[in-house]
Write a protein that holds these residues in place. Structure first.
Motif, PDB file in Angstrom:
ATOM      1  N   LYS A 105     -18.931  19.819   6.151  1.00 27.36           N
ATOM      2  CA  LYS A 105     -20.030  20.585   5.567  1.00 27.36           C
ATOM      3  C   LYS A 105     -21.147  20.764   6.588  1.00 27.36           C
ATOM      4  O   LYS A 105     -21.492  19.831   7.307  1.00 27.36           O
ATOM      5  CB  LYS A 105     -20.584  19.855   4.353  1.00 27.36           C
ATOM      6  CG  LYS A 105     -19.704  19.962   3.114  1.00 27.36           C
ATOM      7  CD  LYS A 105     -20.387  19.306   1.928  1.00 27.36           C
ATOM      8  CE  LYS A 105     -19.714  19.737   0.625  1.00 27.36           C
ATOM      9  NZ  LYS A 105     -20.425  19.208  -0.551  1.00 27.36           N
ATOM     10  N   TYR A 161     -22.009  28.481   0.095  1.00 28.56           N
ATOM     11  CA  TYR A 161     -22.715  28.214  -1.157  1.00 28.56           C
ATOM     12  C   TYR A 161     -24.213  28.091  -0.902  1.00 28.56           C
ATOM     13  O   TYR A 161     -24.655  27.863   0.232  1.00 28.56           O
ATOM     14  CB  TYR A 161     -22.182  26.938  -1.822  1.00 28.56           C
ATOM     15  CG  TYR A 161     -22.004  25.766  -0.886  1.00 28.56           C
ATOM     16  CD1 TYR A 161     -20.807  25.563  -0.196  1.00 28.56           C
ATOM     17  CD2 TYR A 161     -23.047  24.874  -0.654  1.00 28.56           C
ATOM     18  CE1 TYR A 161     -20.641  24.500   0.680  1.00 28.56           C
ATOM     19  CE2 TYR A 161     -22.893  23.805   0.215  1.00 28.56           C
ATOM     20  CZ  TYR A 161     -21.686  23.629   0.874  1.00 28.56           C
ATOM     21  OH  TYR A 161     -21.536  22.585   1.757  1.00 28.56           O
ATOM     22  N   GLU A 216     -24.738  22.777  -5.671  1.00 29.44           N
ATOM     23  CA  GLU A 216     -24.138  23.845  -4.864  1.00 29.44           C
ATOM     24  C   GLU A 216     -23.676  24.989  -5.760  1.00 29.44           C
ATOM     25  O   GLU A 216     -23.038  24.759  -6.781  1.00 29.44           O
ATOM     26  CB  GLU A 216     -22.940  23.285  -4.082  1.00 29.44           C
ATOM     27  CG  GLU A 216     -23.335  22.165  -3.118  1.00 29.44           C
ATOM     28  CD  GLU A 216     -22.137  21.510  -2.435  1.00 29.44           C
ATOM     29  OE1 GLU A 216     -20.978  21.858  -2.783  1.00 29.44           O
ATOM     30  OE2 GLU A 216     -22.369  20.648  -1.561  1.00 29.44           O
ATOM     31  N   THR A 217     -24.019  26.197  -5.379  1.00 25.02           N
ATOM     32  CA  THR A 217     -23.583  27.383  -6.121  1.00 25.02           C
ATOM     33  C   THR A 217     -22.766  28.260  -5.183  1.00 25.02           C
ATOM     34  O   THR A 217     -23.301  28.801  -4.202  1.00 25.02           O
ATOM     35  CB  THR A 217     -24.804  28.193  -6.609  1.00 25.02           C
ATOM     36  OG1 THR A 217     -25.692  27.316  -7.299  1.00 25.02           O
ATOM     37  CG2 THR A 217     -24.377  29.325  -7.527  1.00 25.02           C
ATOM     38  N   ASP A 218     -21.485  28.359  -5.468  1.00 26.46           N
ATOM     39  CA  ASP A 218     -20.608  29.119  -4.574  1.00 26.46           C
ATOM     40  C   ASP A 218     -20.938  30.606  -4.588  1.00 26.46           C
ATOM     41  O   ASP A 218     -21.346  31.164  -5.609  1.00 26.46           O
ATOM     42  CB  ASP A 218     -19.148  28.918  -4.964  1.00 26.46           C
ATOM     43  CG  ASP A 218     -18.608  27.618  -4.400  1.00 26.46           C
ATOM     44  OD1 ASP A 218     -18.897  26.554  -4.981  1.00 26.46           O
ATOM     45  OD2 ASP A 218     -17.934  27.673  -3.351  1.00 26.46           O
ATOM     46  N   TYR A 231     -33.644  28.218  -1.711  1.00 21.17           N
ATOM     47  CA  TYR A 231     -32.301  27.726  -1.425  1.00 21.17           C
ATOM     48  C   TYR A 231     -32.104  27.534   0.072  1.00 21.17           C
ATOM     49  O   TYR A 231     -32.614  28.313   0.876  1.00 21.17           O
ATOM     50  CB  TYR A 231     -31.251  28.724  -1.912  1.00 21.17           C
ATOM     51  CG  TYR A 231     -31.164  28.816  -3.412  1.00 21.17           C
ATOM     52  CD1 TYR A 231     -30.491  27.836  -4.139  1.00 21.17           C
ATOM     53  CD2 TYR A 231     -31.748  29.875  -4.098  1.00 21.17           C
ATOM     54  CE1 TYR A 231     -30.405  27.917  -5.520  1.00 21.17           C
ATOM     55  CE2 TYR A 231     -31.665  29.957  -5.485  1.00 21.17           C
ATOM     56  CZ  TYR A 231     -30.996  28.973  -6.187  1.00 21.17           C
ATOM     57  OH  TYR A 231     -30.913  29.044  -7.549  1.00 21.17           O
ATOM     58  N   SER A 249     -25.191  22.774   6.907  1.00 24.73           N
ATOM     59  CA  SER A 249     -26.169  23.505   6.126  1.00 24.73           C
ATOM     60  C   SER A 249     -27.376  23.851   6.964  1.00 24.73           C
ATOM     61  O   SER A 249     -27.615  23.256   8.014  1.00 24.73           O
ATOM     62  CB  SER A 249     -26.580  22.718   4.876  1.00 24.73           C
ATOM     63  OG  SER A 249     -27.239  21.550   5.222  1.00 24.73           O
ATOM     64  N   GLU A 283     -27.592  25.956  -1.660  1.00 24.93           N
ATOM     65  CA  GLU A 283     -27.924  24.566  -1.962  1.00 24.93           C
ATOM     66  C   GLU A 283     -29.308  24.506  -2.615  1.00 24.93           C
ATOM     67  O   GLU A 283     -30.277  25.062  -2.075  1.00 24.93           O
ATOM     68  CB  GLU A 283     -27.971  23.736  -0.679  1.00 24.93           C
ATOM     69  CG  GLU A 283     -26.654  23.685   0.064  1.00 24.93           C
ATOM     70  CD  GLU A 283     -26.802  22.954   1.387  1.00 24.93           C
ATOM     71  OE1 GLU A 283     -25.863  22.241   1.766  1.00 24.93           O
ATOM     72  OE2 GLU A 283     -27.861  23.085   2.032  1.00 24.93           O
ATOM     73  N   GLY A 321     -25.287  26.487   2.586  1.00 28.51           N
ATOM     74  CA  GLY A 321     -24.275  25.512   2.996  1.00 28.51           C
ATOM     75  C   GLY A 321     -22.934  26.180   3.201  1.00 28.51           C
ATOM     76  O   GLY A 321     -22.684  27.277   2.687  1.00 28.51           O
TER      77      GLY A 321
END
Ligand code: HEM
Ligand code: NAG
Ligand code: NAG
Ligand code: NAG
Ligand code: NAG
Ligand code: NAG
Ligand code: NAG
Ligand code: NAG
Length: 494
Positions: free
Chosen positions: A478, A423, A439-441, A468, A480, A425, A471
């Motif tokens: 997790k 994703y 978070e954008t998958d 961005y 990142s 971040e 992640g």
């Protein structure tokens, strides 16, 4: 001279980050000309106390949780003044890694340590409140009994109350504009805001707040102020027949060690359920601002490092690193000296260096690094510094158009890692100002695209902005990347 904020933070590594606001200790943002009568150091200490002072030991509510940032708390008479936000919370730089409350605590500790005070233990882990706390900061016109009760509610005995007030009131003073019945217009060009100081050294920690009080020479406006009803320090300091203040007047060491322990307790007073970390001490050698980018068959490594408490300006730094096949490599890094930051009392200095980027085998990768600094191994007692190269920004990312933003971000994923999610971040703040990460998958590629024999690419089109970090969730954990890569998108081939 007025030093713009961004300049301090970005370019002047001789006064790094928030230390820039308390070096020198009479610095007052944004009125940086000496002689304002106020100081950020004093405001940071008062902010930490006022934020903590809502704590209730019986029900566990309140404490150092950044609830002071809410306008409702600031509008209470007990929080009179403008020292809580513009020259405090707004410059302390909370972010996704450090809560606002942790920055308030750190700022108070740094103000003491940087301005002549003792070393104070620091822990992290404070959680930011989502709304104002119950009122509870003592005010100068309150009775002695009410002060004793307020400090008991906060978790401090009467002797600790005397001590903590003396520790805090080693800095700063009372402003005429806020308390005209206590402090007259001083009409003093070297004290433009007419602040009558608690002792004669208002930006330095020392025991003068006690020795001048005991000698009867004090100018403390809460001892000899014009409105006796508001002489709270007089009532508090005298409440045990001057025994505590006399002991501080007689021993600067006792005063310093007492304040070290009480200020640590003050900033560690948090709502029930919040768990603080162990005491955090500076690493002797700390890599910072690290970035690893995949560029075809290569990896490009950039970063800075900080050496604690050194004045050495000619470091020879070798980086040793292990790859995925178990081989160890080394490279001598050319540090570019960025500057030093020294405490006023010169107890510690820190030297900052930038590394020229270096390029290595992007298939073999990197798992762990260690440094040899002037021949001395810096490896955290054998642990080294772990490096994640599972998910990286790929230099094949490209920009179709800057305005409006249209770009393709390519994410290099190490084969065999099998993340359950990847994703983007976006670091932002929630509706109450708390740092948070959205978070954008990203959808997995429909067919594998190889970056090299060890990495595959996941692509995603960006249409809003380039800021961005990346992640991933791997085996439930997790990870990142640290840097957003907005500056390094090449133009897309046409
Ligand atoms: C009964 C308890 C206390 C009372 C009634 C009290 C009262 C005050 C008052 C009226 C001011 C002047 C504010 C202004 O004019 O800007 C002040 C300033 C200050 N207080 Fe307290 N205080 C108390 C306890 C504490 C404690 C426990 C600390 C920290 C450990 C502290 C730290 C400070 C500092 C650093 C300033 C100076 C702020 C500046 O110059 O900008 N105070 N206090
Ligand atoms: C803080 O700064 C903002 C923006 O410059 C300003 O509008 C506001 O009045 C300031 N607040 C105080 C309390 O000085
Ligand atoms: C002194 O402070 C008290 C308590 O706030 C207030 O009631 C009184 O009016 C003040 N006196 C003067 C002369 O301002
Ligand atoms: C402040 O000082 C100036 C110059 O000495 C004088 O004219 C003025 O009356 C003084 N004001 C007050 C309030 O003392
Ligand atoms: C504390 O000391 C001050 C300064 O010497 C003196 O004025 C005051 O009366 C003393 N207070 C007590 C309770 O002894
Ligand atoms: C900091 O460096 C100085 C000078 O090298 C040394 O004397 C001192 O012990 C060091 N302090 C700490 C806490 O390491
Ligand atoms: C660094 O690498 C070179 C070449 O592989 C090797 O000869 C040398 O011993 C290494 N130095 C250290 C300190 O590991
Ligand atoms: C990404 O944008 C480019 C340029 O507009 C376009 O050619 C491509 O099809 C887009 N890819 C996706 C997956 O939408």
């Amino acid at each position: 001279m007025f030093i713009p904020f961004f300049f301090i933070l970005l370019y002047n590594r001789d006064r790094v980050g928030i230390s820039a606001f308390i070096a020198p200790c009479d610095f007052f943002f944004p009125d940086a000309n000496a002689g304002s009568g106020r100081s950020d150091a004093a405001d940071w200490i008062r902010t930490a106390y006022h934020d903590m002072a809502t704590h209730n030991v019986n029900d566990g509510t309140g404490g150092l949780d950044a609830s002071i940032r809410f306008a409702e708390e600031q509008s209470r008479p007990e929080n009179i003044g403008d020292g809580f936000i513009n020259n405090t919370i707004n410059v302390l730089g909370a972010n996704r890694y450090v809560s606002i409350a942790d920055t308030i605590a750190l700022a108070a500790v740094m103000a003491f340590e940087n301005c002549g005070g003792p070393e104070i233990s620091y822990r992290g882990g404070r959680v930011d409140a989502d709304g104002p706390n119950t009122p509870g900061v003592p005010e100068p016109q309150d009775s002695l009994d009410s002060h004793i009760a307020a400090f008991a509610r906060q978790g401090f005995t009467q002797t600790e109350m005397i001590s903590l007030v003396a520790c805090g009131h080693s800095f700063g003073g009372v402003q005429h504009s806020l308390f005209p019945d206590v402090v007259p217009d001083l009409n003093d060009t070297t004290n433009r805001l007419s602040v009558q100081h608690f002792d004669s050294t208002f930006v330095t920690f020392d025991n003068k707040v006690a020795s001048e009080y005991i000698a009867g020479t004090t100018g403390n406006p809460l001892v000899v102020g014009l409105n006796d009803t508001k002489n709270s320090d007089k009532r508090i300091f005298g409440s045990d027949g001057n025994a505590t203040m006399l002991s501080f007047a007689n021993s600067p060491e006792l005063f310093a060690s007492t304040c070290a322990s009480l200020i640590a307790r003050m900033v560690d007073t948090v709502p029930r359920g919040v768990e603080l970390t162990e005491i955090i001490t500076p690493l002797p050698f700390k890599p910072a601002n690290l970035q690893l980018i995949l560029d075809g068959d290569n990896m490009v490594f950039t970063g800075d490092f900080r050496v604690w408490n050194t004045t050495d300006t000619s470091l020879v730094v070798m980086m040793l690193y292990d790859d995925h096949a178990g081989a160890t490599h080394n490279t001598t890094l050319a540090p570019r000296r960025l500057g030093t930051s020294f405490a006023i009392n010169a107890r510690y200095g820190a030297a900052w260096y930038g590394l020229d980027s270096f390029t290595f085998d992007g298939v073999a990768g990197i798992k762990n690094m260690r440094f040899s600094v002037n021949g001395k191994l810096e490896d955290q007692d054998g642990i080294g510094f772990a490096v994640q190269d599972s998910v990286l920004f790929s230099q094949s990312s490209c920009l179709f158009s800057p305005h409006p933003v249209s770009a393709r971000i390519d994410i290099a994923v190490r084969n065999g890692v099998n993340p359950s999610r990847i994703y983007l971040e976006h670091a932002t703040t929630d509706s109450t100002g708390r740092p948070t990460v959205i978070e954008t998958d990203i959808a997995p590629p429909t067919q594998p695209i190889a970056a090299n024999s060890a990495y595959s690419i996941w692509s995603h089109n960006l249409t809003d902005n380039l800021f961005y970090t990346i992640g991933a969730e791997i085996n439930g954990a997790k990870i990142s990347t640290w840097a957003n890569n907005a500056g390094i998108f090449h133009s897309c081939p046409t």
